[in-house]
Write an enzyme that holds these catalytic residues in place. Structure first.
Site, PDB file in Angstrom:
ATOM      1  N   GLU A   3       0.825  -1.216   0.000  1.00  9.35           N
ATOM      2  CA  GLU A   3       0.000   0.000   0.000  1.00  9.35           C
ATOM      3  C   GLU A   3       0.861   1.269   0.000  1.00  9.35           C
ATOM      4  OE1 GLU A   3      -3.736   2.151   2.354  1.00  9.35           O
ATOM      5  OE2 GLU A   3      -2.524   0.676   3.401  1.00  9.35           O
ATOM      6  N   LYS A   5      -2.737  -2.036  -2.936  1.00 10.47           N
ATOM      7  CA  LYS A   5      -3.773  -1.126  -2.433  1.00 10.47           C
ATOM      8  C   LYS A   5      -3.332   0.293  -2.761  1.00 10.47           C
ATOM      9  CE  LYS A   5      -6.592   0.160   1.559  1.00 10.47           C
ATOM     10  NZ  LYS A   5      -7.107  -0.246   2.893  1.00 10.47           N
TER      11      LYS A   5
END
Length: 298
Positions: free
Chosen positions: A180, A217
């Protein structure tokens, strides 16, 4: 975890219709999350009581009628939540066995101060021990967050390299990492930063071997469809989107224009929920949020 359960979870994450619920607020963000839920700091005393309140909130969400694999493919947990119980079972076990939802664990320990336009992850001490514990609990994968504040090529390269370095450790312990590297939605150079980020991620994906599969992500991009080619990469299980501070309505509208991203929202999932609500109202409000995020994801 038995390999057949792992493969079932992986198939669900790769092909399922739905989104990932982010239930992983940590120590720093918990008071804010609780305040939005109608539990202010004068209503609990100390960290233990605070974490008990947030666990009760998460338990209420996880056991709600609409929180099932029909629309929620996975859920990201905080360490304390993983070690806690829901309906008499360890949380990860309750998610998968009772709800059909794939459990993930947040593993990052916060962010360093900004340098070169980015915030790297702080060192994750005891990571391999945590990963072994997670695997024993039946956790499928992990999530780790760093933040990109501006289109600085040197900084973005460093963030992505660190993400993949930690990701390889996760893979070595038999779990699937969600990498992420968030781009701040308020960045004046957001679109340019996303172009640089995409190129860096693609470069690192090409170094992974068969079986070293990851998830990504990412902030919903300024240019619609920007990350489609990453979603199509053979080493990528799924690309999921963070809401990043957009309102629920705006995040869902933007996500609906991304054909190969699904949601992994936190605040948007719990918007409008309150501890004081009777269960009928709580479940109806949560169900409406789940429905809105699901529609934007599919």
């Amino acid at each position: 975890m038995a390999s057949d359960a792992f493969q079932q979870m992986k198939q669900q994450m790769a092909e399922g219709q739905g989104f990932i619920a982010a239930l992983d607020q940590s120590g720093g963000s918990t008071p804010k999350a609780l305040a939005l839920y109608g539990v202010t700091e004068d209503m609990y005393d100390g960290d233990a009581a605070m974490f008990d309140e947030i666990h009760q909130m998460r338990t209420r969400i996880i056991t709600a009628p609409d929180f099932t694999k029909q629309k929620v493919l996975g859920a990201i947990l905080f360490e304390r939540t993983m070690r806690g119980e829901v309906a008499g079972k360890p949380t990860a076990q309750a998610l998968w066995e009772d709800r059909g939802i794939v459990p993930f664990l947040k593993i990052d320990k916060g962010l360093e101060a900004e340098a070169d336009g980015v915030q790297m992850m702080k060192p994750i001490r005891g990571l391999e021990d945590t990963l072994k514990e997670a695997a024993a609990f039946g956790i499928f994968g992990t999530k780790e967050r760093s933040v990109i504040q501006e289109a600085n090529a040197k900084g973005i390269a460093a963030v992505v390299a660190q993400q993949f370095e930690v990701g390889r450790t996760v893979l070595s312990c038999g779990l699937v990492p969600i990498l992420e590297p968030e781009v701040n939605i308020k960045s004046a150079t957001k679109a340019k930063a996303e172009e640089i980020l995409k190129a860096e991620i693609a470069k690192h994906l090409d170094t992974l071997e068969d079986g070293q599969d990851v998830m990504l992500k990412l902030t919903i991009p300024t240019v619609d469809g920007l990350y489609d080619s990453l979603a199509d990469h053979p080493r990528v299980v799924r690309v999921v989107a963070l809401s990043g501070g957009y309102s629920t309505d705006e995040a869902c509208a933007r996500l609906a224009r991304q054909p190969k991203m699904i949601a992994s929202f936190s605040r948007a999932l719990t918007e409008g929920l309150s501890k004081q609500m009777p269960d009928t109202d709580f479940n109806a409000a949560l169900g409406a949020n789940i429905d809105q995020i699901y529609k934007a994801s599919v």
